[in-house]
Every structure is written in structure tokens, then in C-alpha cells.
Design an enzyme around this catalytic site. Structure first.
Site, PDB file in Angstrom:
ATOM      1  N   LYS A 190      11.873  -0.254 -11.705  1.00  0.00           N
ATOM      2  CA  LYS A 190      11.756  -1.554 -11.115  1.00  0.00           C
ATOM      3  C   LYS A 190      10.135  -2.032 -10.897  1.00  0.00           C
ATOM      4  O   LYS A 190       9.175  -1.329 -10.359  1.00  0.00           O
ATOM      5  CB  LYS A 190      12.056  -1.312  -9.593  1.00  0.00           C
ATOM      6  N   GLY A 241       1.852   3.234  -6.084  1.00  0.00           N
ATOM      7  CA  GLY A 241       1.887   2.065  -4.767  1.00  0.00           C
ATOM      8  C   GLY A 241       1.119   2.528  -3.734  1.00  0.00           C
ATOM      9  O   GLY A 241       0.281   3.410  -3.750  1.00  0.00           O
ATOM     10  N   ASP A 244       1.635   3.971   2.525  1.00  0.00           N
ATOM     11  CA  ASP A 244       2.729   3.595   3.458  1.00  0.00           C
ATOM     12  C   ASP A 244       4.129   3.726   3.017  1.00  0.00           C
ATOM     13  O   ASP A 244       4.880   4.362   3.380  1.00  0.00           O
ATOM     14  CB  ASP A 244       2.460   2.366   4.053  1.00  0.00           C
ATOM     15  N   GLY A 246       4.625   5.079   0.010  1.00  0.00           N
ATOM     16  CA  GLY A 246       4.766   6.484  -0.503  1.00  0.00           C
ATOM     17  C   GLY A 246       5.407   7.467   0.710  1.00  0.00           C
ATOM     18  O   GLY A 246       6.385   8.220   0.525  1.00  0.00           O
ATOM     19  N   GLU A 263       1.981   8.409  -6.615  1.00  0.00           N
ATOM     20  CA  GLU A 263       0.506   8.199  -7.104  1.00  0.00           C
ATOM     21  C   GLU A 263       0.169   7.048  -6.002  1.00  0.00           C
ATOM     22  O   GLU A 263       0.658   5.794  -6.219  1.00  0.00           O
ATOM     23  CB  GLU A 263       0.334   7.896  -8.524  1.00  0.00           C
ATOM     24  N   CYS A 297      -6.330   1.228  -7.764  1.00  0.00           N
ATOM     25  CA  CYS A 297      -6.187   2.286  -6.919  1.00  0.00           C
ATOM     26  C   CYS A 297      -7.336   3.362  -6.693  1.00  0.00           C
ATOM     27  O   CYS A 297      -7.639   3.901  -5.866  1.00  0.00           O
ATOM     28  CB  CYS A 297      -4.769   3.187  -6.887  1.00  0.00           C
ATOM     29  N   GLU A 394      -7.774   0.722   2.316  1.00  0.00           N
ATOM     30  CA  GLU A 394      -7.964   0.392   0.694  1.00  0.00           C
ATOM     31  C   GLU A 394      -8.285  -1.380   0.862  1.00  0.00           C
ATOM     32  O   GLU A 394      -7.119  -1.998   1.380  1.00  0.00           O
ATOM     33  CB  GLU A 394      -6.925   0.867   0.251  1.00  0.00           C
TER      34      GLU A 394
HETATM   35  P1  NDP Z   1       3.521  -1.549  -2.252  1.00  0.00           P
HETATM   36  O1  NDP Z   1       3.285   0.174  -2.316  1.00  0.00           O
HETATM   37  O2  NDP Z   1       4.468  -2.214  -1.368  1.00  0.00           O
HETATM   38  O3  NDP Z   1       4.551  -1.709  -3.651  1.00  0.00           O
HETATM   39  C1  NDP Z   1       4.688  -0.868  -4.909  1.00  0.00           C
HETATM   40  C2  NDP Z   1       5.985  -1.008  -5.510  1.00  0.00           C
HETATM   41  O4  NDP Z   1       6.985  -0.342  -4.493  1.00  0.00           O
HETATM   42  C3  NDP Z   1       6.388  -2.443  -5.653  1.00  0.00           C
HETATM   43  O5  NDP Z   1       7.092  -2.477  -6.812  1.00  0.00           O
HETATM   44  C4  NDP Z   1       7.079  -2.533  -4.292  1.00  0.00           C
HETATM   45  O6  NDP Z   1       8.142  -3.732  -4.479  1.00  0.00           O
HETATM   46  C5  NDP Z   1       7.961  -1.491  -4.141  1.00  0.00           C
HETATM   47  N1  NDP Z   1       8.389  -1.235  -2.776  1.00  0.00           N
HETATM   48  C6  NDP Z   1       7.874  -2.094  -1.514  1.00  0.00           C
HETATM   49  N2  NDP Z   1       8.468  -1.286  -0.711  1.00  0.00           N
HETATM   50  C7  NDP Z   1       9.518  -0.211  -1.056  1.00  0.00           C
HETATM   51  C8  NDP Z   1      10.328   0.530  -0.192  1.00  0.00           C
HETATM   52  N3  NDP Z   1      10.394   0.731   0.965  1.00  0.00           N
HETATM   53  N4  NDP Z   1      10.886   1.624  -1.302  1.00  0.00           N
HETATM   54  C9  NDP Z   1      10.778   1.336  -2.407  1.00  0.00           C
HETATM   55  N5  NDP Z   1       9.923   0.684  -3.207  1.00  0.00           N
HETATM   56  C10 NDP Z   1       9.212  -0.254  -2.292  1.00  0.00           C
HETATM   57  O7  NDP Z   1       2.337  -2.202  -2.562  1.00  0.00           O
HETATM   58  P2  NDP Z   1       1.955  -3.751  -2.290  1.00  0.00           P
HETATM   59  O8  NDP Z   1       2.359  -4.296  -3.600  1.00  0.00           O
HETATM   60  O9  NDP Z   1       2.645  -4.416  -1.246  1.00  0.00           O
HETATM   61  O10 NDP Z   1       0.662  -3.639  -1.928  1.00  0.00           O
HETATM   62  C11 NDP Z   1       0.176  -3.212  -0.743  1.00  0.00           C
HETATM   63  C12 NDP Z   1      -1.017  -2.586  -0.798  1.00  0.00           C
HETATM   64  O11 NDP Z   1      -0.825  -1.359  -1.427  1.00  0.00           O
HETATM   65  C13 NDP Z   1      -2.213  -3.298  -1.553  1.00  0.00           C
HETATM   66  O12 NDP Z   1      -2.848  -4.144  -0.810  1.00  0.00           O
HETATM   67  C14 NDP Z   1      -2.984  -1.987  -1.843  1.00  0.00           C
HETATM   68  O13 NDP Z   1      -3.838  -2.033  -0.618  1.00  0.00           O
HETATM   69  C15 NDP Z   1      -1.781  -1.039  -1.974  1.00  0.00           C
HETATM   70  N6  NDP Z   1      -1.596  -0.820  -3.330  1.00  0.00           N
HETATM   71  C16 NDP Z   1      -1.963   0.349  -3.877  1.00  0.00           C
HETATM   72  C17 NDP Z   1      -1.686   0.969  -5.138  1.00  0.00           C
HETATM   73  C18 NDP Z   1      -2.004   2.032  -5.972  1.00  0.00           C
HETATM   74  O14 NDP Z   1      -1.910   2.115  -7.017  1.00  0.00           O
HETATM   75  N7  NDP Z   1      -2.708   2.855  -5.288  1.00  0.00           N
HETATM   76  C19 NDP Z   1      -0.808  -0.350  -6.231  1.00  0.00           C
HETATM   77  C20 NDP Z   1      -0.634  -1.417  -5.453  1.00  0.00           C
HETATM   78  C21 NDP Z   1      -0.844  -1.895  -4.172  1.00  0.00           C
HETATM   79  P3  NDP Z   1       7.394  -5.209  -4.112  1.00  0.00           P
HETATM   80  O15 NDP Z   1       6.526  -5.403  -5.428  1.00  0.00           O
HETATM   81  O16 NDP Z   1       8.636  -5.922  -4.108  1.00  0.00           O
HETATM   82  O17 NDP Z   1       6.698  -5.263  -2.776  1.00  0.00           O
END
Ligand code: NDP
Length: 779
Positions: A190, A241, A244, A246, A263, A297, A394
Site C-alpha cells: 500500500k 512511517g 505513532d 508503528g 522503520e 526520516c 519530528e
Molecule cells: P503515517 O505513519 O501515517 O503513514 C505511513 C503509511 O502508513 C502511509 O501509507 C499511511 O497511509 C499508512 N497508515 C496510516 N495509518 C495507518 C494505520 N492505522 N495502519 C496501517 N497503515 C497506516 O505518516 P504520515 O504520512 O501521516 O505522516 C505523519 C508524520 O509521520 C509526518 O509528519 C512525519 O513526521 C512522520 N513520517 C515519518 C516517516 C518516516 O519514514 N520516518 C515517513 C512519513 C511520515 P496514508 O498515506 O493514507 O496516511
């Protein structure tokens, strides 16, 4: 049109936009998009728009994946799994190689598509994202080829659910899909809601190269689609991602056999010492926090600079900031493009404002941002205290905090003053100092005099709340494989603790020994002041102290104080283990009698002596590696101990089970808080004298007896326990995973096994984590 004179006056770059016609034609022809399931695209349904953040215009409609769509995709992946896993590695390698070739042929197209969907500059997609994605498929074509040689008897997990973020859409896809394919897994991926387009283009490539149907499935959608994938019938979840989400995934998978790698976020230090090459370090900052709009990240988002050079360095940064070009991401002269989405822009603005409100000063260059689209000028928050929200959270945008330090020790303390542990960048021309700091920072990846270096051959991943598991290299491959199955041997259910006779009934039993807990190398009374009765074959054998939460906390504190153990040489640790073996052998008869009395196999003693020899042998031989990444870098993969580990031991095999877990952990330099066999802890308490006479430093092994699951729960919840091993039934396994979701510690929870055969590299791998260190080498 400016004249030549005008240009010579201003020395401005002229516009150099990359053409987007090919991509817009593709979008017009293909959109709206359905999901890619079982080798073809489904009819689009329940669609939403994905926008170009540089302009705010809609690019295409994509489908919102429902739980049914996810189930269909998982079913297709399940159906395809046996045949894909059954192919010879060489056959799978050919597919991976073909994907790499096709990505290469479409490199420009993909670079432009990624720019449009994400807003990042074309220079980065063209020179970093796409080439690294291609490299990942070539590298893993190689792993498919070598799988049976290098991972004998390993099997794929089956169906993997993979969830990726929006900051490196194609690259994260490659990091997930390439190793999964090489290992023989099938998958459902996804992509992020904001950036699904390169994944859909990748799906077309899968079809083009004739990848068997159902091996790769792509389901688009938002967080609800991700949650449905986590809940679906997959065998492994790989997630990148936010921390939270995670945590949510950790909780959701706690009661299932699904393998999990996370990660997560970071707040990585960028440490500049007075003897650093300051101009190089300034360019390092550009790559650390202004690369990819800071939406990285592992961004170097906390600049820690020596007070001695802070003013000079900040001035240089301020000057450099003024030269960054922010604007049309399709322009090849652009340094920073658009922020991915208005929501993220708001988040950045809010956090930066909170940072200013908490006392930091924002330095931002005067610049004209484009009138349309999501833009944020790069900046620095100077004078941000560690408690400032901008130092702790972050930001995921192009703003780093700047904090000063006086001594290397203070730099380390500030660097580690975070719940994360993803990466660190260290700048000093003194290699001795730089590597000393590299050893002390809590980070999965450390860059010396460089930053944000990635390669398919090098492991990438975090410590602490930055998650667990590595992507890339051998360790990344291992995460997509199951090690040869160890036959489990379910233990008879642990005794009902509450049903045991109360201590009061014991006074008349003539028992003369009341062992204590073993904490910090001393025998101490349990905080409760109570003991519990140990019985076997209907006879009372003695008393054991009734440990509680407080005792566990004391033991963890003692274990932390024994940190010098991890710095000892493997040779020194081996000597202690040999000594333990020797002293145990000297008392073999006594331990055998104790085991017989309790109805256990007396041969456990000889086996434990052998186990101590075995892990003593390994203590100085579990080598790391030097990875083949870039010619001008040495990339080291170091096995580091976790630090303080919790170990909840099996109830069966009260001596050998305990030793089989505690010995490899300490051989690798960990300190352990162990809960020995609940119903027969007396073998472990008898070991105190053995430890005391074997030069084992106090606090390296701490033993708290009592109700295993209650004590294990406290260990799982404890923020200062880095990793935990739990041997027990399904309910207990679920409990420790769930209880540790808040602090995201690495958990290995497993069923009892036959401990006579249970030794080997598996335990050493689990007793360590890999720290990847990049050091300049050559030019
Ligand atoms: P998320 O962790 O929400 O998103 C990462 C992925 O997980 C996306 O594909 C998201 O879908 C999906 N997702 C969201 N909620 C769920 C769930 N409950 N169960 C399974 N999958 C889920 O990051 P965001 O994109 O919302 O970003 C928010 C913050 O996270 C950013 O501002 C940043 O600080 C941090 N972030 C960190 C990353 C890293 O690599 N360390 C990468 C991205 C963000 P969808 O895209 O629809 O939300």
C-alpha cells in the site's frame, strides 16, 4: 528576456524545466486508476484525487482500497506464493533483473512522475531516488541468485503486507519489494495516500516483465486501507512511517504470528566538532536537512555544534541558506521543491511556531516563494533547548534546530537525549574522536564526515523508538526469510501461582534455606518481603523470593550501571564464561542432585557447562562486516549489544533453559535481568555463588524470581529495557508484545523448545543489533 549583461550582473540561473509531457499523457491515458491485483488493474471505484503539491492541481484519481480489495489482493498473493517460492533462485533473479532494466529504461519518466506527485526536485528524483531504486533491484537479483548458498534451509514468510510513506515513494517501494521478491515472498503493497502514482507505474512494469500474476499486488488508499492490510491474512508486515502508526501496528499484530519490521521516525543529531572541515559540514547540513525538503526520516534535524565555532558555523549556514533555490520542482536548478501536502505544511508551520514560542530564534532567508502550491522556506531554529518541542518532535520539514555543546561528552549526551535512534552524522577531522562518538551514539546508522548515504548493500534501520529490523544488505534479506524451524516443545502450563501454599504453611517444613534475589552482584531481599514455596512431585523443596515490579526496576537500574561489560573485549567476556563453566563443573554433583530432586533431567548440568564453553567460543568471533557500497566509503556493519535485556526463561529445563538464553546475551555484551523458571527457580539461585566466583561483574546478570508473566510484563513495559526475550505460551507472548508497544522494544517471544539443541547464530543475531557506520575511504 534578460540580456547577457543582466545575467552577468545577477549570475542568476535561468529556468531549466524538465518536460512533463510524457507523464501527463500517461496520466491522461491511464487514470482513473484501480488497484493492481492478480496481474491486472481492477475497475476504479470510490476514487480520490492525488494532487501536484507544487501547483495544487489534481493529477489523477486513484481508488480507495476497501477491506474487500485488500482481501482480494491477499488471496491473489496467497495463491501465487507456492509457485513463486518454489522457483529456483536463478529464475527469480531473472525477474528482478528485468525489473531493474525496465526501471532503468523508464528512469526519466519515473523521475518526473515522482516530482509531480511528491513535489521533490527533479535533481533528487533523477540522481537519487530512481538510481537507488534501480540499484536495489539489481542488488537483490543477486541475492535471489545466492539465496540457497547464503541462507541454506531458510524459507520465505509467505505473503507480506507492506506499507510505505510518501517521502520516497518509489525508493521505499524498492526497499520493500526487491528483498521480498528475492526471498520468494509474494506481497501486497500500500503506497501512501498522497503519493500512489509511481507504485502504479511500477505495477505496469511488473506486468510488462511478465512477473507471475499475484506475486506483486498494489492496493491504493489511506490509513484505513493500511489498517485493513495489517488486519488481513498476511504472514509479515513491513512498515515505514510515523512512530505513532508503528505503535498501532505493533499492538494490532501482538496476538498474531505475523512477523514485523518497523522503520519509524527520527530526530537525528548532526554533530560538528571544532576541528571539522566547516565548509564540508555546511554542505553536510544542506544534504542533511534541506534535502527532500527535510521530509526524511533520518534527516539531521538537530544540529549540535561546538560552542567554540558555533557563531562561525551559524554564519556560514546563514550565508548558504540565502543561496538555496526554492521553487518549481521540475526545474533542474531547484534545491527545494514543494512540501508534499497542505496538511504537512500546516504541521511544519505549527511545529516551527511552537519552537519559536519556546524560545528558539528562526533564521530564514528572504525569498519569494511561489504564489501557488505548498512551499516552506528552509530555515534554522537557533538556541533550541532540548525541551523545546522543535528539538523533540519530528518536524519533517526543512528546518533544523541548532544547539551548542562544550565537550564531546556533552555532545553525546545531547545526541542521545531523544526517544529515537535512527541515525547520526559526526563531523571532525580527528578520526579517533569521530569513531569514539560513533560508538557512543544510539543510532542504527552513523555517518562520519558525510550524511544521508544509502546503498542497497548496507543495512538501514533504527534503535529505540525508531523501530527494529534492517532494510538493505544481508540483514535486510534475513528480515524477509524464516530461519530453519526450531521444533517447539510446549511446556506443561506454568503453575498457578496464586494456588501455591502460602509461606505461612512452611514454617513447620524444616526448610533451612531462603534464597534471595540477585541484583547488582548482591543477594537482596525481595521488596515484598515474601517468599513462595517450591514444590516438586508433591514435596516442598524450598522457598524462593517473591519478586515484584520494584525488584525489576532495581534490577534494571543495576544492569544499567554495569555498562562497562559491553565495552570489554570479546576475549575478556569469553574468559568469564569459561570461568562460569569451570566453577559449575566443580559443583556438578550438587546441581545434578538438585535437578533430580525436582524431577528434572540431571544431564542439564553437563549441557550447561558445554553451553558456557560454546558461547565463550563465540564471544570474540561473531564478526561484523565491511559492506561493498561506494568506492570512497568504508561501510561497517557492527554487531552491537542491545544494552539491558529482559529474559523470561522457560519453566521447563530450569538450568539449561536459563543458561541457553542468558549466556549468549551476556557473551555479546548485554546485561540481563532474568526471570528464571517460575516453578523451579532454585537452580538459578544456586548459580549466584558460581557467578560470584567467576569474575562476572555485578549487575551483568540480575535474577528476579517470582511469577513469570507478572515480572515479564514489568520488563516489557520498562522504557530502559532495550530488548526482551520471552519463552512461554501464546497468551504470554501476546502480552509482552502488546505491553511493549508503547516503547517499541524489540521482542523475541517464542514457545519452549528442546534446549539440548538450542544454540547457534540465531541467538547471537537476536542478542545484537547492527549499527551501520559510513567512514570516508580513499578520495
Ligand atoms: P503515517 O505513519 O501515517 O503513514 C505511513 C503509511 O502508513 C502511509 O501509507 C499511511 O497511509 C499508512 N497508515 C496510516 N495509518 C495507518 C494505520 N492505522 N495502519 C496501517 N497503515 C497506516 O505518516 P504520515 O504520512 O501521516 O505522516 C505523519 C508524520 O509521520 C509526518 O509528519 C512525519 O513526521 C512522520 N513520517 C515519518 C516517516 C518516516 O519514514 N520516518 C515517513 C512519513 C511520515 P496514508 O498515506 O493514507 O496516511
Amino acid at each position: 528576456m534578460p540580456t547577457v549583461n543582466d545575467i552577468l550582473d545577477s549570475m542568476d540561473y535561468g529556468p531549466a524545466p524538465e518536460a512533463a509531457g510524457e507523464v501527463t499523457a500517461w496520466l491522461t491515458a491511464r487514470a482513473p486508476f484501480g488497484h493492481f491485483i492478480d496481474g491486472s488493474f481492477t475497475a476504479p471505484a470510490d476514487t480520490f484525487a492525488t494532487d501536484n503539491p507544487a501547483t495544487g492541481e489534481a493529477l489523477a484519481q486513484v481508488s480507495q482500497g476497501s477491506a474487500q480489495d485488500v482481501a482480494l489482493a491477499v488471496k491473489a498473493a496467497r495463491k501465487a506464493a507456492p509457485k513463486w517460492a518454489g522457483l529456483a533462485g536463478h529464475e527469480r533473479a531473472k525477474y528482478l533483473y528485468a525489473i531493474a532494466r525496465h526501471l532503468q529504461k523508464r528512469a526519466r519518466f519515473l523521475a518526473v512522475l515522482e516530482v509531480l506527485d511528491n513535489g521533490k526536485p527533479i535533481r533528487e528524483t533523477r540522481d537519487i531516488d530512481v538510481p537507488l531504486a534501480i540499484r536495489h533491484f539489481y542488488h537483490h537479483a543477486g541475492w535471489a541468485e545466492l539465496l540457497t548458498d547464503e541462507f541454506p534451509d531458510h524459507t520465505p514468510h509467505g505473503v507480506c503486507g507492506q506499507i510505505i510513506p510518501w517521502n520516497f515513494p518509489l525508493l521505499m517501494l524498492a526497499w520493500k519489494i526487491a528483498p521480498a521478491l528475492a526471498a520468494g515472498n509474494t506481497m501486497v503493497l500500500k503506497p501512501a495516500e498522497y503519493t500512489p502514482l509511481t507504485a502504479l507505474a511500477f505495477a505496469e512494469i511488473c506486468a510488462e516483465v511478465g512477473l507471475p500474476k499475484g506475486v506483486v499486488n498494489i492496493v491504493t488508499g489511506d490509513g484505513a486501507t493500511g489498517a485493513a492490510l495489517v488486519a488481513s491474512d498476511v504472514d509479515k508486515i513491513a512498515f515505514t512511517g510515523s512512530t505513532d502508526v508503528g505503535r498501532t501496528i505493533r499492538r494490532a499484530t501482538a496476538g498474531t504470528p505475523k512477523a514485523l519490521t518497523l522503520e519509524l521516525g527520527g530526530k537525528s543529531p548532526f554533530i560538528v566538532f571544532p576541528d571539522a572541515d566547516l565548509d564540508a559540514a555546511v554542505e553536510g547540513v544542506v544534504d542533511a536537512i534541506w534535502f527532500n525538503q527535510g521530509e526524511v526520516c533520518c534527516a539531521g534535524s538537530r544540529i549540535l555544534v561546538s560552542e567554540a565555532i558555533a557563531r562561525d558555523f551559524t554564519d556560514r549556514l546563514r550565508a548558504r541558506l540565502g543561496k538555496l533555490r526554492v521553487g518549481d520542482p521540475l526545474d533542474k536548478c531547484t534545491d527545494l521543491g514543494a512540501i508534499v501536502h497542505p496538511t504537512q505544511l500546516t504541521r511544519i508551520r505549527d511545529l516551527v511556531s511552537a519552537g519559536e514560542a519556546a524560545g528558539a530564534t528562526l533564521i530564514q532567508p528572504e525569498m519569494q516563494l511561489p504564489a501557488k502550491g505548498c512551499y516552506f522556506a528552509p530555515g534554522l531554529l537557533v538556541g533550541a533547548e532540548p525541551a523545546n518541542p522543535a528539538s523533540a518532535e519530528e518536524i519533517f520539514g526543512p528546518v533544523a534546530t541548532v544547539t551548542t555543546f562544550r565537550t564531546p561528552a556533552e555532545a553525546v549526551q545531547l545526541a542521545n537525549n531523544t526517544r529515537y535512534g535512527l541515525s547520526a552524522s559526526i563531523w571532525s577531522e580527528n578520526i579517533t574522536l569521530a569513531l569514539d562518538i560513533a560508538a557512543q551514539v544510539k543510532a542504527g546508522v552513523v555517518w562520519v564526515n558525510c550524511t544521508n548515504q544509502f546503498d542497497a548493500a548496507a543495512g538501514f534501520g533504527g534503535m529505540r523508538e525508531s523501530g527494529f529490523g534492517r532494510e538493505g544488505g544481508r540483514e535486510g534479506m534475513a528480515a524477509y526469510l524464516r530461519a530453519p524451524e526450531v521444533k517447539s516443545k510446549p511446556e506443561a502450563s506454568a503453575p498457578d501461582f496464586k494456588a501455591m501454599p502460602s509461606p505461612a504453611t512452611l514454617a513447620s517444613s524444616g526448610i533451612d534455606r531462603t534464597p534471595k534475589l540477585y541484583i547488582g552482584g548482591k543477594q537482596v531481599r525481595p521488596d515484598s518481603g515474601h517468599s513462595y514455596t517450591i514444590t516438586a512431585k508433591g514435596r516442598e523443596l524450598g522457598l524462593a523470593p517473591l519478586g515484584s515490579r520494584k525488584d525489576i526496576r532495581n534490577a534494571v537500574e543495576a544492569a544499567h550501571k554495569a555498562g562497562a561489560w559491553g565495552k570489554q573485549t570479546g576475549h575478556n567476556r569469553a574468559q568469564v564464561l569459561y570461568y562460569i563453566a569451570e566453577n559449575l563443573a566443580a559443583r556438578q554433583g550438587e546441581f545434578e542432585a538438585r535437578l533430580k530432586e525436582a524431577g528434572h533431567d540431571a544431564s542439564e548440568v553437563a549441557a550447561t557447562v558445554a553451553r558456557a564453553f560454546y558461547y565463550a567460543a563465540w564471544a570474540d568471533k561473531f564478526d561484523g562486516a565491511v559492506k561493498s557500497t561506494q568506492s570512497a566509503k568504508i561501510t561497517l556493519a557492527m554487531h552491537e549489544p542491545w544494552g539491558v535485556m529482559g529474559v523470561a526463561c522457560p519453566d521447563a529445563s530450569p538450568l539449561l533453559g536459563f543458561a541457553s538464553l542468558v549466556l549468549p546475551a551476556i557473551a555479546m555484551g548485554n546485561r540481563v535481568v532474568a526471570v528464571p523458571a517460575q516453578s523451579m527457580p532454585l537452580l538459578a539461585t544456586d548459580l549466584y555463588q558460581v557467578f560470584d566466583t567467576s569474575d562476572l561483574p555485578g549487575g551483568v546478570v540480575n535474577i528476579v524470581t517470582g511469577p513469570r508473566d507478572d515480572l515479564a510484563k514489568t520488563l516489557a513495559q520498562h522504557d530502559d529495557v532495550a530488548a526482551m526475550w520471552y519463552c512461554g505460551d501464546a497468551q504470554g507472548r501476546e502480552m509482552v508484545k502488546g505491553e511493549s508497544a508503547g516503547n517499541l522494544k524489540a521482542i523475541w517471544a517464542f514457545e519452549n523448545r528442546d534446549w539440548r539443541d538450542a544454540q547457534g547464530r540465531e541467538l547471537l543475531n537476536r542478542a545484537t543489533q547492527i549499527k551501520t557506520i559510513w567512514v570516508p575511504y580513499g578520495e
